[in-house]
Design a protein around this motif. Structure first.
Motif, PDB file in Angstrom:
ATOM      1  N   ASP A  14       0.815  -1.279   0.053  1.00 32.37           N
ATOM      2  CA  ASP A  14       0.085   0.018   0.047  1.00 32.37           C
ATOM      3  C   ASP A  14       0.980   1.074   0.030  1.00 32.37           C
ATOM      4  O   ASP A  14       0.570   2.168   0.571  1.00 32.37           O
ATOM      5  CB  ASP A  14      -0.927  -0.055   1.354  1.00 32.37           C
ATOM      6  CG  ASP A  14      -1.828  -1.199   1.164  1.00 32.37           C
ATOM      7  OD1 ASP A  14      -2.134  -1.557   0.184  1.00 32.37           O
ATOM      8  OD2 ASP A  14      -2.206  -1.567   2.411  1.00 32.37           O
ATOM      9  N   THR A  15       2.029   1.338  -0.722  1.00 32.22           N
ATOM     10  CA  THR A  15       2.974   2.470  -0.854  1.00 32.22           C
ATOM     11  C   THR A  15       2.325   3.577  -1.984  1.00 32.22           C
ATOM     12  O   THR A  15       1.590   2.964  -2.832  1.00 32.22           O
ATOM     13  CB  THR A  15       4.119   1.951  -0.846  1.00 32.22           C
ATOM     14  OG1 THR A  15       4.265   1.468  -2.081  1.00 32.22           O
ATOM     15  CG2 THR A  15       4.841   1.021   0.272  1.00 32.22           C
ATOM     16  N   GLU A  16       2.890   4.612  -1.955  1.00 29.60           N
ATOM     17  CA  GLU A  16       2.703   5.685  -3.020  1.00 29.60           C
ATOM     18  C   GLU A  16       3.245   4.944  -4.301  1.00 29.60           C
ATOM     19  O   GLU A  16       2.917   5.040  -5.196  1.00 29.60           O
ATOM     20  CB  GLU A  16       3.260   6.853  -2.681  1.00 29.60           C
ATOM     21  CG  GLU A  16       2.669   7.695  -1.540  1.00 29.60           C
ATOM     22  CD  GLU A  16       1.395   7.946  -1.729  1.00 29.60           C
ATOM     23  OE1 GLU A  16       0.927   8.246  -2.772  1.00 29.60           O
ATOM     24  OE2 GLU A  16       0.677   8.445  -0.520  1.00 29.60           O
ATOM     25  N   TYR A  17       4.285   4.081  -4.074  1.00 24.16           N
ATOM     26  CA  TYR A  17       4.918   3.583  -5.399  1.00 24.16           C
ATOM     27  C   TYR A  17       3.856   2.740  -6.140  1.00 24.16           C
ATOM     28  O   TYR A  17       3.761   2.607  -7.238  1.00 24.16           O
ATOM     29  CB  TYR A  17       6.325   2.690  -5.106  1.00 24.16           C
ATOM     30  CG  TYR A  17       6.736   2.191  -6.481  1.00 24.16           C
ATOM     31  CD1 TYR A  17       7.668   2.810  -7.326  1.00 24.16           C
ATOM     32  CD2 TYR A  17       6.667   0.990  -6.535  1.00 24.16           C
ATOM     33  CE1 TYR A  17       7.997   2.327  -8.278  1.00 24.16           C
ATOM     34  CE2 TYR A  17       7.369   0.403  -7.804  1.00 24.16           C
ATOM     35  CZ  TYR A  17       7.985   1.012  -8.719  1.00 24.16           C
ATOM     36  OH  TYR A  17       8.435   0.454  -9.788  1.00 24.16           O
ATOM     37  N   GLY A  18       3.102   1.777  -5.289  1.00 26.63           N
ATOM     38  CA  GLY A  18       2.281   0.930  -5.824  1.00 26.63           C
ATOM     39  C   GLY A  18       1.210   1.732  -6.495  1.00 26.63           C
ATOM     40  O   GLY A  18       0.707   1.234  -7.649  1.00 26.63           O
ATOM     41  N   ALA A  19       0.744   2.975  -5.923  1.00 33.90           N
ATOM     42  CA  ALA A  19      -0.335   3.421  -6.716  1.00 33.90           C
ATOM     43  C   ALA A  19       0.395   4.243  -8.154  1.00 33.90           C
ATOM     44  O   ALA A  19      -0.481   4.165  -8.955  1.00 33.90           O
ATOM     45  CB  ALA A  19      -0.853   4.669  -5.486  1.00 33.90           C
ATOM     46  N   LYS A  22       0.347   1.342 -10.510  1.00 30.17           N
ATOM     47  CA  LYS A  22      -0.984   1.199 -11.229  1.00 30.17           C
ATOM     48  C   LYS A  22      -1.268   2.031 -12.343  1.00 30.17           C
ATOM     49  O   LYS A  22      -1.734   2.047 -13.404  1.00 30.17           O
ATOM     50  CB  LYS A  22      -2.031   1.365 -10.116  1.00 30.17           C
ATOM     51  CG  LYS A  22      -2.182   0.299  -9.288  1.00 30.17           C
ATOM     52  CD  LYS A  22      -3.393   0.337  -8.204  1.00 30.17           C
ATOM     53  CE  LYS A  22      -3.374  -0.695  -7.135  1.00 30.17           C
ATOM     54  NZ  LYS A  22      -4.437  -0.545  -5.867  1.00 30.17           N
ATOM     55  N   LEU A  23      -0.960   3.324 -12.124  1.00 31.24           N
ATOM     56  CA  LEU A  23      -0.991   4.600 -13.087  1.00 31.24           C
ATOM     57  C   LEU A  23      -0.019   4.309 -14.302  1.00 31.24           C
ATOM     58  O   LEU A  23      -0.479   4.332 -15.508  1.00 31.24           O
ATOM     59  CB  LEU A  23      -0.700   5.959 -12.496  1.00 31.24           C
ATOM     60  CG  LEU A  23      -1.553   6.392 -11.608  1.00 31.24           C
ATOM     61  CD1 LEU A  23      -0.985   7.747 -11.017  1.00 31.24           C
ATOM     62  CD2 LEU A  23      -3.092   6.575 -11.916  1.00 31.24           C
ATOM     63  N   GLU A  90       7.126  -3.707  -7.370  1.00 27.65           N
ATOM     64  CA  GLU A  90       7.185  -2.896  -6.400  1.00 27.65           C
ATOM     65  C   GLU A  90       8.042  -3.420  -5.320  1.00 27.65           C
ATOM     66  O   GLU A  90       8.775  -2.460  -4.597  1.00 27.65           O
ATOM     67  CB  GLU A  90       5.705  -2.870  -5.498  1.00 27.65           C
ATOM     68  CG  GLU A  90       5.481  -2.079  -4.520  1.00 27.65           C
ATOM     69  CD  GLU A  90       4.038  -1.994  -3.974  1.00 27.65           C
ATOM     70  OE1 GLU A  90       3.621  -1.328  -3.355  1.00 27.65           O
ATOM     71  OE2 GLU A  90       3.406  -2.882  -4.544  1.00 27.65           O
ATOM     72  N   TYR A 137       3.984  12.475 -10.622  1.00 22.17           N
ATOM     73  CA  TYR A 137       3.286  12.032  -9.492  1.00 22.17           C
ATOM     74  C   TYR A 137       2.565  12.635  -8.615  1.00 22.17           C
ATOM     75  O   TYR A 137       1.436  12.626  -8.465  1.00 22.17           O
ATOM     76  CB  TYR A 137       3.764  10.669  -8.807  1.00 22.17           C
ATOM     77  CG  TYR A 137       2.750   9.907  -7.872  1.00 22.17           C
ATOM     78  CD1 TYR A 137       1.648   9.115  -8.288  1.00 22.17           C
ATOM     79  CD2 TYR A 137       3.126   9.968  -6.606  1.00 22.17           C
ATOM     80  CE1 TYR A 137       0.910   8.218  -7.605  1.00 22.17           C
ATOM     81  CE2 TYR A 137       2.188   9.543  -5.580  1.00 22.17           C
ATOM     82  CZ  TYR A 137       1.252   8.686  -5.927  1.00 22.17           C
ATOM     83  OH  TYR A 137       0.235   7.975  -5.235  1.00 22.17           O
TER      84      TYR A 137
END
Length: 246
Positions: A14-19, A22-23, A90, A137
């Motif tokens: 659930d990190t910002e990298y994960g978000a 996804k993008l 990730e 980002y």
């Protein structure tokens, strides 16, 4: 979220990298579906069939992130989708470094300038691809960079003619934010601003213009202006034709 290390392992759920990942994957899939190149464009590939007549050092400047479109070499191009969002797993070393940069930006701010090349008023990263990814980002407007300009041989191609008009505009304004889709519009802009074509801008005018244009560009993007057959510059010119520059 910070990463936590223990026993040589890194927890990155659930990190910002994960978000961001996804993008990146979504952009990659959308590009493939449209038949577009899904990775970052590589400047070296473009230059392989382009005559460069001059190389100019622009020093350190604020580069609009919207103008950062690719990478100088192919080494890192496949690590990102064509919107600079990451594609690597990730838990990779790349992912860990990206997240560390994100945390550094949020807590202290990234100060080190990237190294980039400008070609046809688009910028390509030599050093600092992950910094660009993080700042894009976060929705930042610009990033500091040390820039080298590559000037192509003058041709009768429309984009080439537009670029040479841009170079004349840059000489007086030191501004690389504005790009038009038709010839003659830089002169129209200067006229509406009450400026002569050869009048070098004072620092106050440069700051005022960049602030005004930046706010307009953000509003244009939020209003989905990219659906129109206009550049941000085209739309800005229409706006001040109606409402006046002041």
């Amino acid at each position: 979220m910070n990463i936590h290390q223990g026993n040589g392992e890194v927890a990155m759920s659930d990190t910002e990298y994960g978000a961001a990942l996804k993008l990146g994957k979504k952009q990659y899939q959308d590009a493939v579906a449209k038949g577009e190149y899904p990775y970052l464009p590589v400047l070296d590939d473009v230059l392989s069939y382009t005559d460069i007549v001059s190389t100019v050092s622009l020093g350190t400047m604020d580069i609009p992130l919207a103008k950062l479109v690719g990478t100088k070499t192919a080494e890192r191009s496949n690590s990102f989708a064509n919107n600079f969002m990451p594609l690597l797993p990730e838990r990779s070393e790349f992912g860990i470094k990206w997240l560390n940069l994100y945390n550094h930006q949020v807590e202290d701010g990234i100060q080190d300038p990237i190294v980039a090349y400008e070609f046809m008023n688009r910028f390509y990263v030599q050093e600092g691809n992950k910094r660009v990814s993080v700042m894009k980002y976060l929705g930042a407007y610009s990033i500091p960079g040390t820039v080298t300009r590559l000037i192509p041989k003058r041709t009768d191609d429309l984009e080439n003619r537009l670029y040479y008009e841009f170079l004349d505009f840059y000489k007086v304004s030191s501004n690389c934010d504005v790009w038009f889709s038709k010839e003659g519009r830089y002169k129209e802009l200067l006229k509406l601003m009450g400026m002569k074509p050869d009048q070098v801008w004072e620092e106050e005018e440069r700051v005022y213009f960049r602030s005004a244009y930046g706010r307009f560009a953000k509003a244009f993007s939020m209003a989905h202006g990219d659906r129109l057959k206009l550049t941000e510059g085209d739309a800005f010119l229409v706006y001040i034709e109606v409402y006046g520059y002041d």
